[in-house]
Design an enzyme around this catalytic site. Sequence first.
Site, PDB file in Angstrom:
ATOM      1  N   LEU A  51       0.815  -1.214   0.000  1.00  0.00           N
ATOM      2  CA  LEU A  51       0.000   0.000   0.000  1.00  0.00           C
ATOM      3  C   LEU A  51       0.851   1.266   0.000  1.00  0.00           C
ATOM      4  CD1 LEU A  51      -2.747  -1.141   2.543  1.00  0.00           C
ATOM      5  CD2 LEU A  51      -2.679  -1.425   0.054  1.00  0.00           C
ATOM      6  N   HIS A  55      -3.401   4.290  -2.214  1.00  0.00           N
ATOM      7  CA  HIS A  55      -4.340   3.455  -1.448  1.00  0.00           C
ATOM      8  C   HIS A  55      -4.859   4.220  -0.234  1.00  0.00           C
ATOM      9  CE1 HIS A  55      -1.844   0.182  -3.385  1.00  0.00           C
ATOM     10  NE2 HIS A  55      -3.071  -0.197  -3.712  1.00  0.00           N
ATOM     11  N   GLY A 179      -9.284   2.800  -7.652  1.00  0.00           N
ATOM     12  CA  GLY A 179      -8.481   3.950  -8.074  1.00  0.00           C
ATOM     13  C   GLY A 179      -8.725   4.303  -9.537  1.00  0.00           C
ATOM     14  N   VAL A 208      -3.348   9.686  -7.189  1.00  0.00           N
ATOM     15  CA  VAL A 208      -2.473  10.450  -6.290  1.00  0.00           C
ATOM     16  C   VAL A 208      -1.086  10.479  -6.922  1.00  0.00           C
ATOM     17  CG1 VAL A 208      -1.395  10.497  -3.996  1.00  0.00           C
ATOM     18  CG2 VAL A 208      -3.800   9.833  -4.248  1.00  0.00           C
TER      19      VAL A 208
END
Length: 318
Positions: A51, A55, A179, A208
Amino acid sequence: MSTPRLLRTAAELKSAIAEALASKGGAGADAGNATGQRPLSLGLVPTMGALHQGHRSMMDAARAENDVVVATVFVNPLQFNDPEDLRRYPRTLEADLKLLGDAGVDLVFAPAEEEVYPGGPPLVRVSSGELGARYEGASRPGHFDGVLTVVAKLLHYASPTASPAAAGGTPVRYRAYFGQKDAQQLALIRRMAADLSFDADIKAVPVVRAPDGLAESSRNVFLDPEHRRAATVLSRALFALRDRVSAGAPPDLAAAVALVEAEPLVKLDYFDIVDPQTLQPLASLDRPLDRPALALLAAQVGSVRLIDNLPLELSGNS
Ligand code: PAF
């Protein structure tokens, strides 16, 4: 930080979900419904572990919207067509549990392979069809069938409606988070949920990026500093496209492709401008876009295959 409860079997998960919902006792995050009962909500965040901040933002989105948050950590062999890729996929459960605890996740389901596929690889699988054969599917045959099959199973395991007594008869809203970084996977999961009548709302969580622009990915750890620097050309090319489109100019895909191809350490696989739902390439790119689109790419950077994408919108709010 709280420590999330770790469950290893589907049966354990179901009863932990029942307990967690019961403990919320109707004090749900959503508004009351017509029967006067306040609905509860459960957010599921499937992952393969390793992660990172991408995440974490999925966990944060689920935590903000739901009474109970369940994360899954399972490296799904069905979606790897290269055994070496499966072997070297990072497995970091201890660090993952820390991130999940920090994010306030309630339950973590981390099953062994035999729990998910007790009879070995399943005979019957979810077919990703024509949408799963393009882009990532073209270079990874069977990948999306494997993804959809395991996501279908995870959605079943965590479904709060499978045990309605869990919340004492209170309605439970079910949301699952994926995502936007894996745009083709997201489009396929949305189609599966619609086509096969799953009861979960599929929610997209934005990409991100690290400060250098690289999209967060579990595979980034395999980039040495030189390749990491080279990989930033991918987001620079996407940003250049977005800036043109938001300024009202036609998207100059050829210039964006040329920018990537000028980086010797990066080998471009595909770079297209597509419809965000169907992933069909847009027909005419010689005039300003008149509807939302998605710029989508994949490239090999040294030994690492990277994907990235960026919404293109006239408003410039992407
Ligand atoms: O995106 C991932 O990490 C995986 O493809 C998923 C959705 C957890 C299925 O294994």
